[in-house]
Scaffold this motif. Sequence first.
Motif, PDB file in Angstrom:
ATOM      1  N   LEU A 117       0.821  -1.217   0.000  1.00 49.08           N
ATOM      2  CA  LEU A 117       0.000   0.000   0.000  1.00 49.08           C
ATOM      3  C   LEU A 117       0.854   1.267   0.000  1.00 49.08           C
ATOM      4  O   LEU A 117       0.381   2.344  -0.341  1.00 49.08           O
ATOM      5  N   LEU A 118       2.120   1.129   0.394  1.00 49.82           N
ATOM      6  CA  LEU A 118       2.988   2.298   0.473  1.00 49.82           C
ATOM      7  C   LEU A 118       3.656   2.578  -0.867  1.00 49.82           C
ATOM      8  O   LEU A 118       3.945   1.655  -1.634  1.00 49.82           O
ATOM      9  N   PRO A 119       3.918   3.854  -1.174  1.00 46.98           N
ATOM     10  CA  PRO A 119       4.491   4.216  -2.478  1.00 46.98           C
ATOM     11  C   PRO A 119       5.925   3.738  -2.627  1.00 46.98           C
ATOM     12  O   PRO A 119       6.700   3.749  -1.669  1.00 46.98           O
ATOM     13  N   LYS A 120       6.273   3.322  -3.851  1.00 44.91           N
ATOM     14  CA  LYS A 120       7.635   2.864  -4.116  1.00 44.91           C
ATOM     15  C   LYS A 120       8.615   4.038  -4.201  1.00 44.91           C
ATOM     16  O   LYS A 120       9.789   3.896  -3.907  1.00 44.91           O
ATOM     17  N   ASN A 121       8.112   5.198  -4.635  1.00 43.67           N
ATOM     18  CA  ASN A 121       8.963   6.382  -4.784  1.00 43.67           C
ATOM     19  C   ASN A 121       8.296   7.578  -4.104  1.00 43.67           C
ATOM     20  O   ASN A 121       7.662   8.395  -4.765  1.00 43.67           O
ATOM     21  N   PRO A 122       8.432   7.698  -2.786  1.00 45.30           N
ATOM     22  CA  PRO A 122       7.724   8.771  -2.070  1.00 45.30           C
ATOM     23  C   PRO A 122       8.149  10.179  -2.479  1.00 45.30           C
ATOM     24  O   PRO A 122       7.366  11.116  -2.354  1.00 45.30           O
ATOM     25  N   ASP A 123       9.376  10.341  -3.007  1.00 45.76           N
ATOM     26  CA  ASP A 123       9.803  11.669  -3.464  1.00 45.76           C
ATOM     27  C   ASP A 123       8.980  12.158  -4.652  1.00 45.76           C
ATOM     28  O   ASP A 123       8.949  13.357  -4.939  1.00 45.76           O
ATOM     29  N   ALA A 124       8.336  11.248  -5.356  1.00 42.30           N
ATOM     30  CA  ALA A 124       7.555  11.628  -6.537  1.00 42.30           C
ATOM     31  C   ALA A 124       6.136  12.070  -6.183  1.00 42.30           C
ATOM     32  O   ALA A 124       5.408  12.577  -7.040  1.00 42.30           O
ATOM     33  N   LEU A 125       5.734  11.900  -4.930  1.00 39.38           N
ATOM     34  CA  LEU A 125       4.376  12.262  -4.519  1.00 39.38           C
ATOM     35  C   LEU A 125       4.192  13.775  -4.501  1.00 39.38           C
ATOM     36  O   LEU A 125       5.057  14.504  -4.027  1.00 39.38           O
ATOM     37  N   LEU A 126       3.048  14.232  -4.991  1.00 39.31           N
ATOM     38  CA  LEU A 126       2.743  15.667  -4.957  1.00 39.31           C
ATOM     39  C   LEU A 126       2.262  16.098  -3.576  1.00 39.31           C
ATOM     40  O   LEU A 126       2.451  17.246  -3.180  1.00 39.31           O
ATOM     41  N   ASP A 127       1.636  15.170  -2.836  1.00 45.67           N
ATOM     42  CA  ASP A 127       1.119  15.496  -1.504  1.00 45.67           C
ATOM     43  C   ASP A 127       1.351  14.305  -0.575  1.00 45.67           C
ATOM     44  O   ASP A 127       0.448  13.506  -0.315  1.00 45.67           O
ATOM     45  N   PRO A 128       2.576  14.163  -0.064  1.00 42.62           N
ATOM     46  CA  PRO A 128       2.898  13.011   0.789  1.00 42.62           C
ATOM     47  C   PRO A 128       2.017  12.905   2.030  1.00 42.62           C
ATOM     48  O   PRO A 128       1.660  11.806   2.442  1.00 42.62           O
ATOM     49  N   LYS A 129       1.663  14.037   2.636  1.00 43.27           N
ATOM     50  CA  LYS A 129       0.828  13.985   3.842  1.00 43.27           C
ATOM     51  C   LYS A 129      -0.532  13.375   3.525  1.00 43.27           C
ATOM     52  O   LYS A 129      -1.021  12.514   4.256  1.00 43.27           O
ATOM     53  N   ALA A 130      -1.145  13.807   2.423  1.00 41.61           N
ATOM     54  CA  ALA A 130      -2.454  13.258   2.028  1.00 41.61           C
ATOM     55  C   ALA A 130      -2.339  11.764   1.744  1.00 41.61           C
ATOM     56  O   ALA A 130      -3.229  10.986   2.107  1.00 41.61           O
ATOM     57  N   THR A 131      -1.244  11.357   1.104  1.00 43.57           N
ATOM     58  CA  THR A 131      -1.020   9.935   0.821  1.00 43.57           C
ATOM     59  C   THR A 131      -0.920   9.152   2.120  1.00 43.57           C
ATOM     60  O   THR A 131      -1.530   8.083   2.281  1.00 43.57           O
ATOM     61  N   LEU A 132      -0.146   9.673   3.054  1.00 41.23           N
ATOM     62  CA  LEU A 132       0.033   8.998   4.351  1.00 41.23           C
ATOM     63  C   LEU A 132      -1.309   8.853   5.074  1.00 41.23           C
ATOM     64  O   LEU A 132      -1.629   7.785   5.608  1.00 41.23           O
ATOM     65  N   ILE A 133      -2.096   9.905   5.073  1.00 42.08           N
ATOM     66  CA  ILE A 133      -3.395   9.864   5.762  1.00 42.08           C
ATOM     67  C   ILE A 133      -4.337   8.865   5.090  1.00 42.08           C
ATOM     68  O   ILE A 133      -5.058   8.126   5.771  1.00 42.08           O
ATOM     69  N   ASN A 134      -4.303   8.807   3.763  1.00 39.48           N
ATOM     70  CA  ASN A 134      -5.146   7.833   3.053  1.00 39.48           C
ATOM     71  C   ASN A 134      -4.754   6.399   3.389  1.00 39.48           C
ATOM     72  O   ASN A 134      -5.613   5.534   3.560  1.00 39.48           O
ATOM     73  N   ILE A 135      -3.458   6.149   3.485  1.00 38.66           N
ATOM     74  CA  ILE A 135      -2.983   4.811   3.872  1.00 38.66           C
ATOM     75  C   ILE A 135      -3.433   4.499   5.299  1.00 38.66           C
ATOM     76  O   ILE A 135      -3.855   3.379   5.609  1.00 38.66           O
ATOM     77  N   ALA A 136      -3.345   5.503   6.179  1.00 41.11           N
ATOM     78  CA  ALA A 136      -3.705   5.310   7.589  1.00 41.11           C
ATOM     79  C   ALA A 136      -5.197   5.017   7.782  1.00 41.11           C
ATOM     80  O   ALA A 136      -5.586   4.528   8.844  1.00 41.11           O
ATOM     81  N   LYS A 137      -6.013   5.264   6.785  1.00 43.21           N
ATOM     82  CA  LYS A 137      -7.446   4.926   6.871  1.00 43.21           C
ATOM     83  C   LYS A 137      -7.640   3.414   6.988  1.00 43.21           C
ATOM     84  O   LYS A 137      -8.687   2.945   7.431  1.00 43.21           O
ATOM     85  N   LYS A 138      -6.615   2.653   6.599  1.00 45.22           N
ATOM     86  CA  LYS A 138      -6.672   1.184   6.682  1.00 45.22           C
ATOM     87  C   LYS A 138      -5.854   0.671   7.874  1.00 45.22           C
ATOM     88  O   LYS A 138      -5.655  -0.534   8.024  1.00 45.22           O
ATOM     89  N   ALA A 139      -5.353   1.576   8.704  1.00 43.80           N
ATOM     90  CA  ALA A 139      -4.484   1.204   9.821  1.00 43.80           C
ATOM     91  C   ALA A 139      -5.278   0.631  10.989  1.00 43.80           C
ATOM     92  O   ALA A 139      -6.517   0.676  11.018  1.00 43.80           O
TER      93      ALA A 139
END
Length: 198
Positions: A117-139
């Motif tokens: 579920l985690l990104p392979k290249n986090p430096d390429a994300l436009l909004d890392p915080k939003a990505t992290l929060i979306n992943i945490a919805k399944k935490a």
Amino acid sequence: MGFMYLAVEDELSEEVGIRIIKGVLGSGFAFKTLRKNGFGYLKSKIESFIEMSQYYPVLMITDLDKEACAPKLKEKWFKSLEKPERFIFRIAVREIESWVLADTDDFAAYLGVRPSLLPKNPDALLDPKATLINIAKKAKKPLRLDIVPEQGAIAVQGLGYNRALCQFIREQWDCQRAASRSESLSRACTRVAELRSN
């Protein structure tokens, strides 16, 4: 024993910076943190930090955020100022959360989610915080409640966001493993490692 200053935007960046220092230089390297919430403090004090670096190394970490690229941000901040060798100016691309996400296996285990579920290249994300929060919805429920904002809330993050992520950084995050998935973090670790020979 060596000594350095750590200048950061916020609590999460502070914990990441501390782990980088300890992970790269070892626990025998002393430091003092300089922080007031937001990048405005860092930008306004940059001349003072440059002066301080004449005596002790300074590691400053800021987010790229919406800026086009790291060289552009550096140009805006430094203008005509010269950057001394012991002033380590590092930019998290695009936010410090991308460096958190880069320790894929450990963070997935902490949240209780699949590593895929985690990104392979986090430096390429436009909004890392939003990505992290979306992943945490399944935490796991306690972490989900901490990290994810309540439905309809004005806040973009949960009330326990910093507490939950700072705990992960302190107890599990490994800067060397994370650096293998984040070029901007890898460069930061390499620059900090150079202090061993100074």
